[in-house]
Motif scaffolding. Structure first.
Motif, short mmCIF file in Angstrom:
data_model
loop_
_atom_site.label_atom_id
_atom_site.label_comp_id
_atom_site.label_asym_id
_atom_site.label_seq_id
_atom_site.Cartn_x
_atom_site.Cartn_y
_atom_site.Cartn_z
N LEU A 104 -9.01 -3.06 1.80
CA LEU A 104 -8.75 -4.48 2.51
C LEU A 104 -10.18 -5.07 2.52
CD1 LEU A 104 -8.57 -2.91 6.24
CD2 LEU A 104 -6.53 -4.13 4.49
N GLY A 105 -11.21 -4.85 1.41
CA GLY A 105 -12.24 -6.12 1.35
C GLY A 105 -12.45 -6.58 0.39
N THR A 116 -1.80 -7.28 6.21
CA THR A 116 -0.56 -7.11 7.23
C THR A 116 -0.12 -5.95 7.93
OG1 THR A 116 -0.75 -9.53 6.35
CG2 THR A 116 1.71 -7.74 7.81
N LEU A 117 0.78 -4.96 6.28
CA LEU A 117 0.81 -3.90 6.31
C LEU A 117 0.09 -2.94 7.56
CD1 LEU A 117 1.82 -3.31 2.95
CD2 LEU A 117 3.51 -4.21 4.13
N PHE A 118 -1.25 -3.21 7.10
CA PHE A 118 -1.85 -1.74 8.18
C PHE A 118 -1.75 -1.91 8.86
CE2 PHE A 118 -4.84 -1.07 4.97
CZ PHE A 118 -3.90 -0.03 3.88
N SER A 119 -1.35 -3.44 9.89
CA SER A 119 -1.16 -3.89 11.19
C SER A 119 -0.07 -2.80 12.28
CB SER A 119 -1.32 -5.19 11.27
OG SER A 119 -0.29 -6.09 10.65
N LEU A 120 1.49 -3.12 11.09
CA LEU A 120 2.61 -2.54 12.07
C LEU A 120 2.43 -1.59 12.47
CD1 LEU A 120 4.98 -3.16 8.43
CD2 LEU A 120 4.31 -4.64 10.41
N PRO A 121 1.82 -0.75 12.42
CA PRO A 121 2.04 0.50 13.24
C PRO A 121 1.35 0.64 14.83
CG PRO A 121 1.78 1.23 11.73
CD PRO A 121 1.61 -0.16 11.38
N MET A 143 -12.03 -10.81 5.37
CA MET A 143 -11.91 -11.99 6.42
C MET A 143 -10.17 -12.51 6.84
SD MET A 143 -14.44 -15.02 7.56
CE MET A 143 -14.63 -16.18 5.53
N GLY A 144 -9.40 -12.69 5.19
CA GLY A 144 -8.28 -12.58 4.67
C GLY A 144 -7.97 -10.83 5.96
N GLY A 145 -8.33 -9.77 4.70
CA GLY A 145 -8.08 -8.66 5.30
C GLY A 145 -7.78 -8.09 7.06
N ASN A 153 -1.06 -7.14 14.29
CA ASN A 153 -0.85 -6.23 15.45
C ASN A 153 0.82 -6.38 16.36
OD1 ASN A 153 -1.64 -3.95 15.99
ND2 ASN A 153 -3.29 -4.78 14.74
N PRO A 154 0.17 -8.01 17.01
CA PRO A 154 1.25 -8.16 17.78
C PRO A 154 1.74 -9.69 17.21
CG PRO A 154 -0.78 -9.73 17.50
CD PRO A 154 -1.16 -9.08 17.02
N LEU A 155 1.98 -10.22 16.05
CA LEU A 155 3.93 -10.73 15.45
C LEU A 155 4.24 -10.33 15.31
CD1 LEU A 155 1.26 -14.20 14.54
CD2 LEU A 155 3.20 -14.30 15.73
N LEU A 156 3.79 -9.12 14.53
CA LEU A 156 4.82 -8.32 14.13
C LEU A 156 4.99 -7.17 13.77
CD1 LEU A 156 3.73 -9.34 10.26
CD2 LEU A 156 5.14 -10.57 11.36
N ASN A 157 4.83 -6.53 15.33
CA ASN A 157 4.91 -5.41 16.44
C ASN A 157 6.43 -5.16 16.43
OD1 ASN A 157 5.68 -3.81 18.49
ND2 ASN A 157 4.07 -4.38 19.66
#
Length: 345
Positions: A104-105, A116-121, A143-145, A153-157
């Motif tokens: 993510l850095g 984005t992928l890490f946000s899904l769970p 910043m992007g990551g 997290n909220p948009l792709l829940n």
């Protein structure tokens, strides 16, 4: 030789730290998110509802409205909020910084995609994900990551998408999935490109180096207190203020909010200001559409209501440059407006 052997011995000794983080992550998400949402999906399928709108029955008195909304809101999110602060502090003391920097850095698109992928769970609302994003930034995540993780997290829940299909219709789910994914990737990429990166001081890692006598528990408590104090008090205050303002932000529509560009932009902006629990945009939109709101402003709300809010932006004021947060909010409003405007064609 002695230095080499000590450095080799240091690596296997620390394996328990990431293992502990992922154990807390899995148990916490199962208890707070995964298990409750599993049962809620069957309720949505059977009743085509996941409860009443959190905006329903707003009192005309701003003080009463603030208290009523804050009470309902915090009862809905307090477990996830506590988990978010715990994870945001643990990521600073349990996850090796070089792991995060290699993934993510990176300032390239790969870092944004992995965020984005890490946000899904996670399945968290924007305010509960904010402490985790703040903790990631203190570990020098780009910043992007960090933005992709926070917005994703909220948009792709996945649970919200399932609820939306059963309650509003699967066409809404498809639009939300496509538009939500585009919003996360485009907003995070543009902010990364247009805002100069300013690395945050990594207080906890420096403390580890300079004070080796300190134990893990004391370092974690410092990180936990710092993160809590910089995010939660202002979060509570902002929720109370918005609770009082909901009378004007979301009036009783009664057929007033039609399919016009004016209402698309107005709802996109109002959605970006307001704060809601996870998936609360579904009963809000359902109730407002039953009262006569048009499809186009409804789609705008489905993008901006969960994506960002004033409290979540304030919570991240120390984690991102001010320009990055203003730009994020503006781009999310633009995204919701574009989605709603396309429905007018």
């Amino acid at each position: 030789m002695a230095g080499q052997s000590s450095s080799q011995a240091a690596t296997p000794r620390q394996w328990w730290k990431p293992a502990l983080f992922f154990l807390v992550l899995a148990v916490g998400l199962w208890y707070v998110k995964w298990q409750p949402y599993y049962g809620k999906a069957f309720t949505a399928a059977e009743t085509h509802s996941i409860g009443k709108s959190i905006l329903a029955g707003a009192d005309g008195n701003p003080l009463r409205a603030a208290w009523d909304y804050a009470l309902v809101y915090f009862l809905a999110v307090w477990k996830a909020a506590v988990l978010g602060v715990i994870l945001g502090s643990l990521v600073q003391v349990l996850i090796p910084r070089d792991w995060l920097q290699r993934t993510l850095g990176q300032t390239r698109f790969r870092g944004t995609l992995l965020g984005t992928l890490f946000s899904l769970p996670g399945m968290m609302c924007t305010c509960c994900a904010a402490p985790v994003a703040a903790g990631m930034r203190r570990q020098q995540v780009s910043m992007g990551g960090a933005l992709a993780f926070w917005l994703g997290n909220p948009l792709l829940n996945p649970a919200t998408l399932v609820f939306m299909g059963f309650v509003l219709g699967w066409q809404f789910t498809l639009i939300r999935l496509v538009a939500g994914l585009a919003t996360v990737l485009v907003v995070a990429t543009l902010v990364q490109k247009w805002v100069k990166e300013t690395p945050l001081p990594a207080a906890v890692p420096e403390a580890i180096k300079s004070e080796p006598q300190d134990g893990f528990f004391s370092r974690w408590l410092r990180a936990l207190w710092s993160l809590f104090w910089s995010t939660i008090p202002v979060y509570i205050l902002a929720v109370l203020v918005l609770g009082a303002a909901r009378v004007w932000l979301f009036p009783h529509v009664d057929g007033l909010v039609g399919n016009t560009l004016f209402w698309v932009i107005a709802m996109a902006l109002a959605g970006c200001l307001f704060v809601i629990p996870t998936a609360a945009e579904i009963p809000i939109v359902q109730t407002m559409m039953l009262a006569g709101m048009g499809t186009a402003p409804a789609l705008a709300l489905l993008i901006t209501l969960p994506a960002v809010s004033v409290p979540s932006l304030i919570m991240l004021r120390n984690a991102f440059p001010a320009k990055a947060l203003w730009l994020t909010g503006g781009l999310v409003v633009l995204s919701g407006s574009v989605v709603g405007a396309l429905a007018l064609l």
